[in-house]
Scaffold this motif. Structure first.
Motif, PDB file in Angstrom:
ATOM      1  N   ALA A 280      12.242  -5.654  -7.407  1.00  0.00           N
ATOM      2  CA  ALA A 280      13.264  -6.524  -7.982  1.00  0.00           C
ATOM      3  C   ALA A 280      14.468  -5.686  -8.381  1.00  0.00           C
ATOM      4  O   ALA A 280      14.374  -4.463  -8.527  1.00  0.00           O
ATOM      5  N   ASP A 281      15.606  -6.314  -8.545  1.00  0.00           N
ATOM      6  CA  ASP A 281      16.794  -5.587  -8.982  1.00  0.00           C
ATOM      7  C   ASP A 281      16.513  -4.885 -10.311  1.00  0.00           C
ATOM      8  O   ASP A 281      16.038  -5.503 -11.273  1.00  0.00           O
ATOM      9  N   GLY A 282      16.792  -3.587 -10.353  1.00  0.00           N
ATOM     10  CA  GLY A 282      16.600  -2.820 -11.565  1.00  0.00           C
ATOM     11  C   GLY A 282      15.175  -2.362 -11.819  1.00  0.00           C
ATOM     12  O   GLY A 282      14.913  -1.657 -12.794  1.00  0.00           O
ATOM     13  N   GLU A 283      14.228  -2.740 -10.953  1.00  0.00           N
ATOM     14  CA  GLU A 283      12.830  -2.349 -11.148  1.00  0.00           C
ATOM     15  C   GLU A 283      12.635  -0.887 -10.738  1.00  0.00           C
ATOM     16  O   GLU A 283      12.981  -0.501  -9.624  1.00  0.00           O
ATOM     17  N   PRO A 284      12.085  -0.048 -11.609  1.00  0.00           N
ATOM     18  CA  PRO A 284      11.858   1.366 -11.247  1.00  0.00           C
ATOM     19  C   PRO A 284      10.644   1.515 -10.349  1.00  0.00           C
ATOM     20  O   PRO A 284       9.721   0.690 -10.359  1.00  0.00           O
ATOM     21  N   LEU A 285      10.634   2.596  -9.572  1.00  0.00           N
ATOM     22  CA  LEU A 285       9.495   2.928  -8.719  1.00  0.00           C
ATOM     23  C   LEU A 285       9.207   4.416  -8.876  1.00  0.00           C
ATOM     24  O   LEU A 285      10.093   5.248  -8.664  1.00  0.00           O
ATOM     25  N   VAL A 286       7.995   4.730  -9.275  1.00  0.00           N
ATOM     26  CA  VAL A 286       7.582   6.122  -9.433  1.00  0.00           C
ATOM     27  C   VAL A 286       6.894   6.564  -8.155  1.00  0.00           C
ATOM     28  O   VAL A 286       5.943   5.921  -7.692  1.00  0.00           O
ATOM     29  N   ILE A 287       7.387   7.653  -7.559  1.00  0.00           N
ATOM     30  CA  ILE A 287       6.847   8.157  -6.298  1.00  0.00           C
ATOM     31  C   ILE A 287       6.320   9.571  -6.535  1.00  0.00           C
ATOM     32  O   ILE A 287       6.977  10.395  -7.168  1.00  0.00           O
ATOM     33  N   GLY A 288       5.150   9.854  -5.968  1.00  0.00           N
ATOM     34  CA  GLY A 288       4.611  11.199  -6.061  1.00  0.00           C
ATOM     35  C   GLY A 288       3.617  11.343  -7.204  1.00  0.00           C
ATOM     36  O   GLY A 288       3.306  10.427  -7.936  1.00  0.00           O
TER      37      GLY A 288
END
Length: 288
Positions: A280-288
């Motif tokens: 969603a707009d503004g939703e953070p995503l943590v990768i790694g």
């Protein structure tokens, strides 16, 4: 962050390879694989960066029926239109679509015509063409139309020297009242053209060469040419990758996840991309 030159209708487009804390992300930005720099995308697909955790990609043409033929094929269609048209050919396209300007210049050269561009397009070409083979004012197949209102706007912004310099490679709008020029057209240019006696006739043709949706916002050029009896044509190819090329690119990169940033049809067109993570707009995503 490493820019990777790519194929797009706009000049100097690049994908971005982002590396931080041992994690790699590839952001495509807008791109395509059927323009004049398609080889850049083919080369990247043949040897993609390894270990991409997330491919952040556009999907503008998913579920769409926009034309996605090559600029070379489009050039051939313009050549055919130019050859069969007795009079002038009015073409509506964006001055920022550099591939299209090249396509029209090449088609004009192949048919013995001159492409008449406006001051804005001449300005764009001058700013980017140094050190390239792109056409610009002074090219034998190009003339710059000096229209009163646009010239005054440039002078009011302190660009009078530019207008004077372009006039050395220019052509008066009055010279376009007859002949066989390929004439850049958009709604804002019509009053200046009409003032100088330029009016479409049944011997002329009009080609719309942008996304069809823009006609719903401004159809003045189309309406003007239709009223004069000109042949009407739609000759365009998208500045964005086809659905097939989007899927092929994702398959070549083999990312851990695909993160869409463009496109209205990802919910129904996600098949063939591997794991897709919608945000969603503004939703953070943590990768790694």
């Amino acid at each position: 962050m490493t820019p990777i030159a790519t194929d797009h209708s706009a000049f100097d487009a690049a994908m971005l390879l982002i590396e931080a804390e041992g994690t790699r992300i590839l952001y495509t930005g807008d791109f395509r694989r059927h323009g004049r720099k398609a080889a850049l995308v083919d080369r990247l697909m043949a040897g993609p960066p390894k270990g991409i955790a997330a491919l952040v990609t556009e999907g503008t043409n998913l579920g769409q029926d926009k034309p996605v033929e090559s600029e070379g094929a489009l050039e051939d269609k313009f050549v055919d239109l130019f050859r069969r048209t007795k009079g002038r050919v009015f073409v509506e396209w964006s001055g920022q679509n550099i591939d299209r300007t090249v396509t029209l210049t090449r088609a004009a050269m192949r048919t013995g015509r001159i492409l008449a561009i406006d001051l804005y397009t001449a300005d764009v070409l001058e700013r980017i063409s140094e050190g390239t083979r792109l056409p610009r004012a002074g090219h034998p197949a190009l003339k710059v139309v000096i229209t009163g209102r646009l010239a005054e706007r440039y002078r009011a912004n302190g660009r009078g020297e530019f207008v004077a310099r372009m006039a050395r490679h220019g052509i008066s709008a009055a010279r376009l009242a007859t002949g066989r020029h390929v004439v850049m057209l958009r709604g804002a240019l019509i009053p200046d053209y009409a003032w100088k006696g330029v009016s479409p006739t049944a011997e002329d043709a009009y080609a719309h060469s942008t996304w069809r949706g823009y006609l719903a916002r401004d159809s003045r050029a189309l309406d003007w040419c239709r009223a004069g009896g000109a042949e009407l044509a739609y000759l365009h190819t998208s500045g964005h990758a086809s659905a097939a090329d989007l899927r092929a690119f994702a398959a070549a990169v083999r990312p851990g996840i695909v993160v869409p940033v463009h496109g209205a049809n990802w919910d129904s067109e996600a098949e063939g991309f591997g794991p897709v993570r919608r945000l969603a707009d503004g939703e953070p995503l943590v990768i790694g």
